[in-house]
Design a protein around this motif. Structure first.
Motif, short mmCIF file in Angstrom:
data_model
loop_
_atom_site.label_atom_id
_atom_site.label_comp_id
_atom_site.label_asym_id
_atom_site.label_seq_id
_atom_site.Cartn_x
_atom_site.Cartn_y
_atom_site.Cartn_z
N GLU A 61 3.98 15.89 -18.77
CA GLU A 61 3.46 15.77 -17.41
C GLU A 61 2.59 14.53 -17.26
O GLU A 61 2.74 13.76 -16.29
N GLU A 62 1.67 14.33 -18.20
CA GLU A 62 0.74 13.21 -18.10
C GLU A 62 1.46 11.86 -18.16
O GLU A 62 1.15 10.95 -17.39
N LEU A 63 2.42 11.73 -19.06
CA LEU A 63 3.11 10.45 -19.20
C LEU A 63 4.09 10.21 -18.06
O LEU A 63 4.32 9.06 -17.66
N THR A 64 4.67 11.26 -17.51
CA THR A 64 5.51 11.10 -16.34
C THR A 64 4.69 10.59 -15.16
O THR A 64 5.09 9.65 -14.46
N VAL A 65 3.54 11.20 -14.94
CA VAL A 65 2.69 10.78 -13.83
C VAL A 65 2.17 9.36 -14.05
O VAL A 65 2.16 8.54 -13.11
N LEU A 66 1.74 9.04 -15.28
CA LEU A 66 1.26 7.68 -15.55
C LEU A 66 2.35 6.65 -15.30
O LEU A 66 2.11 5.63 -14.63
N ARG A 67 3.53 6.91 -15.82
CA ARG A 67 4.65 5.99 -15.60
C ARG A 67 4.91 5.79 -14.12
O ARG A 67 5.02 4.66 -13.62
N ASP A 68 4.98 6.89 -13.37
CA ASP A 68 5.33 6.80 -11.95
C ASP A 68 4.20 6.21 -11.12
O ASP A 68 4.45 5.56 -10.10
N GLY B 120 4.99 -10.30 3.56
CA GLY B 120 4.08 -11.36 3.95
C GLY B 120 2.62 -10.98 3.95
O GLY B 120 1.79 -11.72 4.49
N LYS B 121 2.26 -9.87 3.31
CA LYS B 121 0.87 -9.45 3.28
C LYS B 121 0.10 -10.20 2.18
O LYS B 121 0.65 -10.46 1.11
N ASP B 122 -1.15 -10.50 2.46
CA ASP B 122 -1.97 -11.20 1.46
C ASP B 122 -2.52 -10.20 0.45
O ASP B 122 -2.52 -8.99 0.66
N VAL B 123 -3.04 -10.73 -0.65
CA VAL B 123 -3.46 -9.89 -1.75
C VAL B 123 -4.63 -8.98 -1.38
O VAL B 123 -4.70 -7.82 -1.80
N HIS B 124 -5.57 -9.47 -0.57
CA HIS B 124 -6.73 -8.66 -0.23
C HIS B 124 -6.35 -7.49 0.68
O HIS B 124 -6.90 -6.39 0.55
N THR B 125 -5.39 -7.72 1.56
CA THR B 125 -4.89 -6.63 2.39
C THR B 125 -4.25 -5.56 1.52
O THR B 125 -4.50 -4.36 1.70
N LEU B 126 -3.45 -5.98 0.55
CA LEU B 126 -2.79 -5.02 -0.32
C LEU B 126 -3.80 -4.30 -1.22
O LEU B 126 -3.65 -3.10 -1.48
N MET B 127 -4.83 -5.00 -1.68
CA MET B 127 -5.86 -4.34 -2.49
C MET B 127 -6.54 -3.23 -1.70
O MET B 127 -6.90 -2.18 -2.25
N ALA B 128 -6.73 -3.44 -0.41
CA ALA B 128 -7.39 -2.44 0.43
C ALA B 128 -6.44 -1.31 0.82
O ALA B 128 -6.87 -0.16 0.98
N GLU B 129 -5.15 -1.60 0.96
CA GLU B 129 -4.21 -0.63 1.50
C GLU B 129 -3.59 0.29 0.44
O GLU B 129 -3.37 1.48 0.70
N ILE B 130 -3.26 -0.25 -0.70
CA ILE B 130 -2.44 0.50 -1.66
C ILE B 130 -3.28 1.53 -2.40
O ILE B 130 -4.32 1.22 -2.97
N ALA B 131 -2.81 2.76 -2.39
CA ALA B 131 -3.47 3.86 -3.09
C ALA B 131 -2.40 4.77 -3.67
O ALA B 131 -1.22 4.71 -3.29
N LEU B 132 -2.81 5.61 -4.59
CA LEU B 132 -1.87 6.55 -5.20
C LEU B 132 -1.82 7.84 -4.39
O LEU B 132 -2.86 8.33 -3.95
N PRO B 133 -0.63 8.41 -4.21
CA PRO B 133 -0.55 9.72 -3.57
C PRO B 133 -1.13 10.78 -4.49
O PRO B 133 -1.23 10.58 -5.71
N PRO B 134 -1.53 11.94 -3.94
CA PRO B 134 -2.19 12.97 -4.76
C PRO B 134 -1.38 13.40 -5.99
O PRO B 134 -1.96 13.67 -7.04
N GLU B 135 -0.05 13.45 -5.86
CA GLU B 135 0.76 13.91 -6.98
C GLU B 135 0.83 12.90 -8.13
O GLU B 135 1.28 13.22 -9.22
N LEU B 136 0.35 11.67 -7.88
CA LEU B 136 0.33 10.65 -8.92
C LEU B 136 -1.10 10.27 -9.30
O LEU B 136 -1.37 9.15 -9.75
N GLU B 137 -2.02 11.19 -9.16
CA GLU B 137 -3.42 10.91 -9.49
C GLU B 137 -3.59 10.62 -10.97
O GLU B 137 -3.19 11.40 -11.83
N VAL B 138 -4.19 9.48 -11.25
CA VAL B 138 -4.62 9.13 -12.61
C VAL B 138 -6.05 8.63 -12.51
O VAL B 138 -6.54 8.32 -11.42
N GLY B 139 -6.74 8.55 -13.63
CA GLY B 139 -8.11 8.05 -13.61
C GLY B 139 -8.16 6.56 -13.34
O GLY B 139 -7.19 5.82 -13.55
#
Length: 441
Positions: free
Chosen positions: A267-274, A290-309
């Motif tokens: 389970e842990e390695l499947t979630v980490l990989r994904d 065409g998005k800049d890096v700072h926009t992507l840093m602010a926008e991209i997050a993991l969904p709850p099912e892929l929570e890692v530390g």
């Protein structure tokens, strides 16, 4: 992009990282028994001893100054000779004790992945740079370790090794020793290109070192803030899949205790990989849109099912590392990126136009009061570039760092913020600390 690889399997309980430490090990005397034939010694990175009737196999040698302590710790359990030493990666906290161990055990065979010489050459090339850049996170730990050793009556510190392995392999190397079957698998991972895992097929045990980063279950550091080469997110995801496909029942990691249970590990390695693939694909999609890096840093997050530390690496840092791994340092924001003159070169002009530093400090104070600590630091950077000794600007910058520290939850970020607070609260500008015993992760 990688839907064909994503398994339906998800965790049956809470993410494992929540119940495991984040801070790297503290060096100490003493070993513990993992099972009937494996011992663990927690140094700056874990060392393991595999006991066999034909002699013992040690996995990782610790820092140079740790090697005698590790040996002494194992000798409380076994006096049998050491015949093999295996490096799970070429970082200094894995290879440093090798030369001293050779002196203690003539005929010792050292085995490493084929990328080890290149990695050690790379580390040596940037030795001074890496040492000074790591000091903010590890200088205190080294001081505490030497004081701890001295209290135990141990003050003779062997030099740090740059060892030459006796046997290098490219993909897999198998051998049998005293009835124990050992398979070494080359797996570039989240820290080095010369990583390997030690697979014990008879027992379904995998010794991974820091293949996925320092603490288990956390997003990998695709680039460290101490300064290092970028690490390919797809390579890191493939490393998780390689170990997952072995279906181990026990993982002996590079820091802290074992990870036990086939289902939990799957389970842990499947979630980490994904999780790694999710962030990678989101960055690529954003770049193509065409998005800049700072926009992507602010926008991209993991969904709850892929929570890692995010206690060692952070998703936002991973986003930037992936963006720059693919696109490089020119972000197409300004022509000035292409020239040597930094933005700070005009700080004095901005201060003059603002009517002095006081208005900038006042604006930064307003930003900080509004919960905008990062914006406050942008303003204060201008003020302090014009006058590094300005007391009010330094005091407010320290407060902004304290506000960020409250929400950090990340080893590297917290260490940096604490270091900056100390520097800002000290009189005048402080020089960079240097410690030749750099501790990479």
């Amino acid at each position: 992009m990688h839907d064909d690889k994503k398994a339906a399997l998800r965790r049956s309980g809470e993410p494992l990282y929540r119940s495991r430490p984040v801070e790297p090990n503290a060096a100490r005397f003493g070993a513990r028994r993992i099972n009937a034939f494996i011992l663990q010694c927690e140094a700056f990175s874990n060392s393991y001893l595999l006991q066999t009737p034909a002699g013992n196999i040690q996995v990782n040698a610790g820092m140079g100054f740790e090697a005698p302590v590790i040996k002494q710790s194992y000798e409380a359990f076994t006096q049998d000779p050491l015949t093999h030493l295996i490096f799970t990666q070429g970082h200094v906290d894995h290879v440093g004790g090798a030369d001293w161990l050779r002196q203690q055990y003539p005929g010792l065979q050292i085995i490493a992945q084929a990328g080890n010489p290149e990695h050690q050459a790379y580390d040596a090339r940037l030795h001074a740079f890496r040492g000074s850049r790591s000091a903010f996170a590890f200088a205190d730990k080294f001081r505490d370790t030497f004081a701890y050793y001295a209290a135990q009556g141990y003050t003779d510190f062997p030099a740090q090794a740059r060892p030459v392995p006796d046997l290098l392999f490219h993909e897999r190397h198998r051998f049998e020793h005293g009835g124990l079957e050992v398979e070494l698998i080359a797996v570039p991972g989240a820290e080095t290109n010369d990583s390997l895992v030690v697979w014990l097929p008879q027992h379904r045990i995998c010794l991974t070192g820091n293949l996925f980063g320092c603490p288990f279950g956390h997003f990998p550091n695709l680039v460290t803030i101490r300064g290092d080469r970028y690490r390919d997110a797809l390579v890191c995801a493939a490393a998780a899949e390689t170990v997952r496909a072995l279906e181990p029942e026990l993982i002996l990691y590079g820091h802290h205790g074992p990870v036990e249970g086939r289902q939990l590990i799957q389970e842990e390695l499947t979630v980490l990989r994904d999780a790694i693939l999710h962030v990678h694909d989101a960055v690529v999609e954003g770049m193509n849109a065409g998005k800049d890096v700072h926009t992507l840093m602010a926008e991209i997050a993991l969904p709850p099912e892929l929570e890692v530390g995010q206690g060692y690496g952070k998703v936002a840092w991973g986003v930037r590392a992936i963006w720059e791994y693919y696109a490089g340092w020119f972000h197409h924001r300004s022509t000035t990126e292409l020239y040597a003159v930094p933005a700070g070169a005009v700080a004095a002009d901005i201060v003059e136009l603002a009517g002095g530093i006081a208005p900038l400090v006042a604006r930064a104070e307003t930003k900080l009061a509004a919960g905008e600590a990062e914006q406050a630091l942008h303003v204060l950077d201008i003020a302090l570039q014009a006058d590094p000794a300005h007391r009010a600007a330094r005091a407010l910058a320290a407060d902004a760092h304290r506000a960020l520290l409250e929400d950090s939850g990340n080893f590297w970020l917290s260490a940096w913020l604490r270091h900056q607070i100390q520097r800002l609260e000290a009189p005048g500008e402080q020089g960079a600390e240097t410690d030749y015993r750099e501790k990479p992760q």
